[in-house]
Design an enzyme around this catalytic site. Structure first.
Site, PDB file in Angstrom:
ATOM      1  N   TYR A  22       0.790  -1.230   0.000  1.00 24.06           N
ATOM      2  CA  TYR A  22       0.000   0.000   0.000  1.00 24.06           C
ATOM      3  C   TYR A  22       0.825   1.284   0.000  1.00 24.06           C
ATOM      4  O   TYR A  22       0.263   2.368  -0.014  1.00 24.06           O
ATOM      5  CB  TYR A  22      -0.944  -0.009   1.222  1.00 24.06           C
ATOM      6  N   HIS A  99      -8.445   1.614  -5.824  1.00 23.77           N
ATOM      7  CA  HIS A  99      -7.682   0.734  -4.929  1.00 23.77           C
ATOM      8  C   HIS A  99      -6.209   1.015  -5.109  1.00 23.77           C
ATOM      9  O   HIS A  99      -5.731   1.139  -6.244  1.00 23.77           O
ATOM     10  CB  HIS A  99      -7.978  -0.739  -5.219  1.00 23.77           C
TER      11      HIS A  99
HETATM   12  C1  DQA Z   1      -7.691  -2.085  -1.018  1.00 26.99           C
HETATM   13  C2  DQA Z   1      -7.780  -3.510  -1.544  1.00 26.99           C
HETATM   14  C3  DQA Z   1      -8.718  -4.338  -0.688  1.00 26.99           C
HETATM   15  O1  DQA Z   1      -8.789  -5.671  -1.188  1.00 26.99           O
HETATM   16  C4  DQA Z   1      -8.214  -4.390   0.744  1.00 26.99           C
HETATM   17  O2  DQA Z   1      -9.142  -5.073   1.559  1.00 26.99           O
HETATM   18  C5  DQA Z   1      -7.891  -3.056   1.294  1.00 26.99           C
HETATM   19  C6  DQA Z   1      -7.276  -2.044   0.444  1.00 26.99           C
HETATM   20  C7  DQA Z   1      -6.657  -1.231  -1.806  1.00 26.99           C
HETATM   21  O3  DQA Z   1      -6.750  -0.020  -1.755  1.00 26.99           O
HETATM   22  O4  DQA Z   1      -5.769  -1.795  -2.450  1.00 26.99           O
HETATM   23  O5  DQA Z   1      -8.045  -2.817   2.496  1.00 26.99           O
HETATM   24  O6  DQA Z   1      -8.961  -1.460  -1.165  1.00 26.99           O
END
Ligand code: DQA
Length: 148
Positions: A22, A99
């Site tokens: 992330y 995402h």
């Molecule tokens: C997310 C991807 C989701 O699968 C995960 O549960 C997250 C973050 C992303 O920003 O990559 O918490 O939304």
């Protein structure tokens, strides 16, 4: 013009949470950047994060007549929440799903988004930059709509 940005569960821990997936930027950093880009584009940007499904839904309801569009990263609720999907349909505003990670390249349960067919578009796998592209796309979309 106003765009509201919703962040779902665990995104408050950005910066310390799985940085390989992330990134190192904090949520406050992402939000601050979006507000600044919004100013450049003459668009008010409001941001909201919650770890609770109902709070995200309540926020959509409360802002539906105040805002023009949404950027949505519902995090884990993306893959599970029929209620959030129903709320996105109910508020009927142009929305872009964002995402940070490429969910298609991850576990099978992340390949399904319950929002995918009710949002205007989706951006994933571009890290924090994805939010900025979503904001720019929504502002361009709203401007085109206003001219029509
Ligand atoms: C997310 C991807 C989701 O699968 C995960 O549960 C997250 C973050 C992303 O920003 O990559 O918490 O939304």
């Amino acid at each position: 013009m106003r765009v509201d940005v919703l962040h779902g569960p665990n995104l408050n821990l950005l910066g310390e949470r799985e940085p390989a997936l992330y990134g190192h930027e904090t949520l406050a950093g992402i939000d601050g950047h979006l507000v600044a880009i919004g100013k450049e584009l003459s668009c008010e940007v409001r941001t909201f994060q919650s770890n609770h499904e109902g709070a995200l839904i309540d926020y959509l309801h409360a802002t539906r007549q105040l805002t023009d569009a949404y950027i949505l990263n519902p995090a884990g609720y993306t893959h599970t929440s029929v209620a959030l999907r129903d709320a996105v349909i109910a508020v009927a505003k142009p929305s872009i799903e964002v995402h940070l990670s490429n969910t298609e390249a991850r576990e099978a349960f992340r390949h399904k988004s319950l929002l995918a067919d009710v949002v205007m578009g989706r951006i994933q796998g571009l890290g924090a930059q994805g939010y900025e592209w979503a904001l720019r796309a929504l502002v361009a979309h709203l401007r085109t709509k206003r001219q029509a």
